[in-house]
Design an enzyme around this catalytic site. Structure first.
Site, PDB file in Angstrom:
ATOM      1  N   SER A 121      37.374  32.490  43.402  1.00  0.00           N
ATOM      2  CA  SER A 121      37.829  31.543  42.398  1.00  0.00           C
ATOM      3  C   SER A 121      37.457  30.112  42.801  1.00  0.00           C
ATOM      4  O   SER A 121      36.286  29.832  43.033  1.00  0.00           O
ATOM      5  CB  SER A 121      39.335  31.707  42.164  1.00  0.00           C
ATOM      6  OG  SER A 121      39.723  31.095  40.956  1.00  0.00           O
ATOM      7  N   ASP A 265      37.216  36.257  37.157  1.00  0.00           N
ATOM      8  CA  ASP A 265      37.845  35.686  38.350  1.00  0.00           C
ATOM      9  C   ASP A 265      38.213  36.756  39.381  1.00  0.00           C
ATOM     10  O   ASP A 265      38.980  37.682  39.090  1.00  0.00           O
ATOM     11  CB  ASP A 265      39.109  34.942  37.911  1.00  0.00           C
ATOM     12  CG  ASP A 265      39.648  34.001  38.972  1.00  0.00           C
ATOM     13  OD1 ASP A 265      39.577  34.346  40.165  1.00  0.00           O
ATOM     14  OD2 ASP A 265      40.159  32.932  38.607  1.00  0.00           O
TER      15      ASP A 265
END
Length: 405
Positions: A121, A265
């Site tokens: 991320s 993500d």
């Protein structure tokens, strides 16, 4: 009344489905072929986490041999120097904490060269610059102290967002990333990869519901526009919160047939990772006669203490608080797993995190004032000699402060 309401909801759902504006895609990789999928023209650049570790073990051994050859060419004699690992977690604009920490660590002159850097991320957006060292600390500072929401996302209208693939467009983040991630940067990463160093980023294959670990150094070693495009896509994918940002669609092949994977993500699978638990470092290294010290630094871009809040009795407030609690617990669980693996492999464990004393107001995502305050916190802590915790929350080591305090 209840039946009528359910009927109306069902009708509305079918209407929305029929009006979907979601972009088309190629077929997903069949379940049984997930591990066989390859990037056309760039084989061996990713691994399915949690599966067969033979491929990543071979890659790690190859890297170790390249490292040996590099040190011999430099005239080094004796055992290899300590291997230092850095794992950077997710956390959105909390990545400003890592940016500050790395800048001050560099300023003190004590920051090591990392044998391995991993990111998920926001950690995936930081990882390439952390991997390349002091030359890029200024770029990290600029990004995490000057950007605002408009530099990261372009909100879509509610109806457009619901009917497409996300509530916001991540085109601004793509533009921002491509400003600094260019062919010159890839050449630098490829050169470090040739010395036996590793840069790994994790995404989530949403179709297979499996974490994918990308060997960014190997991608960089292929060079050219295709490698650059994939490199940036993987970085953006790892930071693409499902529903918030569009997924990254990545073309792959299985036995010559084209498919498309949907990557989002990596934080939906883990908040931070160091290396697969199935990779037994001591056993692997000793198989080719290598013995060395290893140190691991884990930076969790979050507080570890349970922050109190007066939760409103409303659906959105309850849901948001519950999701935040889930992410918090998941992140601590990741630290337990990493700590246990490090203990098994005799890797010195060091954990950094946002202190409970940090209480700046967070008005919105990518709040510039909030990020500047958090950057300063990380910077000041590292400048004074960062107080690395030797274990995750819940472990009481003799003479060591408990993590989360």
């Amino acid at each position: 009344m209840k039946t009528t309401s359910l009927g109306l909801i069902a009708a509305a759902f079918l209407l929305i489905q029929g009006c979907s504006m979601a972009p088309p895609r190629l077929p997903a990789v069949p379940s049984e072929s997930t591990a066989k999928a390859e990037i056309p023209g760039m084989p061996g650049v990713r691994f399915v986490a949690g599966g067969d570790t033979s491929e990543i073990t071979r890659s790690a051994l190859d890297a170790l041999r390249r490292e040996q050859e590099y040190f011999v060419a430099q005239g080094h004699k004796g055992p290899l120097p300590p291997a230092v690992f850095l794992a950077i977690s997710g956390g959105g604009d909390n990545g400003a904490f890592t940016a500050g920490l790395l800048n001050a660590w560099t300023a003190t002159g004590t920051r090591p060269e990392f044998k391995l850097v991993t990111g998920i991320s926001t950690g995936a957006l930081i990882a390439p610059f952390a991997f390349l060292g002091p030359k890029y600390v200024a770029a990290l500072k600029e990004v995490y102290t000057t950007i605002s929401p408009k530099d990261v996302m372009a909100p879509r209208g509610f109806i457009t967002g619901v009917l497409s693939d996300a509530m916001a467009d991540n085109a601004p983040l793509m533009v921002l990333t491509r400003k600094s991630v260019n062919e010159e940067l890839l050449k630098e990463i490829a050169a470090e990869y040739a010395k036996g160093r590793f840069l790994l980023v994790a995404t989530a294959d949403l179709d297979a519901r499996r974490p994918i670990i990308w060997d960014m150094g190997k991608i960089a070693s292929y060079g050219g526009p295709s490698a650059l495009d994939l490199f940036v896509k993987v970085m953006i994918a790892s930071a693409s919160i499902p529903g918030g940002f569009p997924p990254m669609m990545i073309d792959v092949e299985v036995d010559g047939k084209p498919y498309q994977e949907m990557h989002v993500d990596g934080g939906i699978m883990a908040q931070v990772f160091a290396y697969p638990a199935g990779l037994r470092l001591n056993k692997m290294a000793s198989s080719i006669g290598v013995t060395r010290e290893r140190r691991l630094y884990v930076i969790r871009n979050a507080r570890l203490d349970p922050d109190w809040a007066n939760v409103e009795r409303s659906t959105m407030s309850i849901s948001a608080r519950s999701v935040a609690s889930l992410i918090h617990s998941q992140g601590i669980g990741d630290l337990y797993r990493i700590y246990a693996t490090a203990e098994r492999d005799d890797v010195d464990f060091n954990l950094g995190f946002i202190p409970s004393s940090f209480k700046a107001v967070h008005k919105e995502e990518f709040d510039t004032d909030y990020m500047r305050a958090l950057y300063s916190t990380g910077y000041d802590m590292a400048l004074k000699g960062f107080p690395w915790a030797k274990a995750p929350p819940g472990f009481a080591l003799p003479g060591a402060p408990a993590a989360g305090k």
